[in-house]
Design a protein around this motif. Structure first.
Motif, mmCIF file in Angstrom:
data_model
loop_
_atom_site.group_PDB
_atom_site.id
_atom_site.type_symbol
_atom_site.label_atom_id
_atom_site.label_comp_id
_atom_site.label_asym_id
_atom_site.label_seq_id
_atom_site.Cartn_x
_atom_site.Cartn_y
_atom_site.Cartn_z
ATOM 1 N N ASP A 156 16.353 12.490 90.489
ATOM 2 C CA ASP A 156 17.634 13.030 90.027
ATOM 3 C C ASP A 156 18.706 12.060 90.488
ATOM 4 N N ILE A 176 26.713 8.909 83.891
ATOM 5 C CA ILE A 176 25.282 9.087 83.641
ATOM 6 C C ILE A 176 24.683 10.075 84.637
ATOM 7 N N SER A 177 23.970 11.045 84.103
ATOM 8 C CA SER A 177 23.244 12.001 84.926
ATOM 9 C C SER A 177 21.835 12.107 84.361
ATOM 10 N N SER A 178 20.826 11.856 85.189
ATOM 11 C CA SER A 178 19.462 11.779 84.675
ATOM 12 C C SER A 178 18.486 12.493 85.611
ATOM 13 N N ARG A 179 17.548 13.221 84.995
ATOM 14 C CA ARG A 179 16.454 13.836 85.731
ATOM 15 C C ARG A 179 15.156 13.473 85.024
ATOM 16 N N SER A 180 14.156 13.068 85.789
ATOM 17 C CA SER A 180 12.891 12.683 85.176
ATOM 18 C C SER A 180 11.754 12.930 86.147
ATOM 19 N N GLU A 196 13.871 3.352 87.548
ATOM 20 C CA GLU A 196 14.650 4.108 86.576
ATOM 21 C C GLU A 196 16.148 3.811 86.604
ATOM 22 N N GLU A 200 18.285 2.438 83.369
ATOM 23 C CA GLU A 200 19.415 3.161 82.781
ATOM 24 C C GLU A 200 20.667 2.286 82.755
#
Length: 218
Positions: A156, A176-180, A196, A200
């Motif tokens: 996160d 940018i906000s990312s969860r993987s 990651e 990005e």
């Protein structure tokens, strides 16, 4: 309040805050190219042409995370190096970047108001750069989940990428906000974030550098 850490990319040192310089480190060396703002070449007909390069000021990488997960900073620098380097661009000399950062109180302003186009516009006026780019790593959280069959790594993260332009192009402002999630076995020897976050950023740089610079500067 979290302490904001700044690491210079185009400069030859890693900086914590404004006045405290830690161990010198070659992040990437464009010193020979930094003073070049054009390319001279000869075409097949023997005609000599000069192409003016866009000048780019890359601000210190800003981070709310201390320490950063292993490999993240190196990955971020690698992406900036790949996208902003001679002969496509002419990086602004480190002295100008340092002076501008000090004059606008970058650390204090970002801590108070966040990374904004208005702040980068001040840097643009001080450096005379065609483009000013800044990256702010705001959160990086890695967690691991084990199940009966497979172990997973969760990531996160939040990152701001902002760029302004001297000729009136609309600023790029990406929050940018990312969860993987991935199987832990695929990242057991590396940091998931180290893969990651730079990936990005690379996508974001496509937007930052998607432009046609006017032949005549305004």
């Amino acid at each position: 309040m979290k302490k904001l850490i700044m690491s210079f990319v185009l400069c030859m040192a890693v900086v914590v805050g404004i006045s405290s310089v830690t161990n010198a480190a070659v992040i990437y060396d464009n010193r020979k190219e930094a003073d070049k703002s054009n390319i001279t070449y000869t075409d097949k007909s023997g005609n000599t042409k000069v192409i003016e390069l866009p000048t780019v000021a890359v601000l210190p990488v800003l981070s709310d995370i201390d320490p950063l997960p292993n490999g993240v900073y190196a990955g971020v620098v690698e992406i900036l190096e790949k996208n902003i380097s001679y002969p496509k661009f002419a990086p602004v000399p480190e002295g100008k970047v340092i002076d501008a950062v000090q004059q606008v109180n970058l650390e204090q302003e970002v801590t108070k108001n966040g990374l904004t186009p208005a702040l980068l516009n001040k840097v643009q006026k001080l450096t005379g750069a065609d483009i000013v780019v800044a990256v702010h790593l705001k959160r990086i959280q890695e967690t691991f989940l084990g199940t009966q069959n497979t172990d997973y790594a969760n990531l996160d993260f939040k990152m701001d990428v902002v760029a302004v332009y001297s000729w009136g192009k609309k600023p790029v402002e990406m929050r940018i906000s990312s969860r993987s999630q991935t199987e832990y076995a695929t990242v057991s020897k590396t940091s998931y974030a180290a893969e990651e976050v730079p990936r990005e950023l690379d996508r974001a740089m496509d937007n930052v550098l998607k432009f046609e610079k006017p032949k005549t500067k305004k």
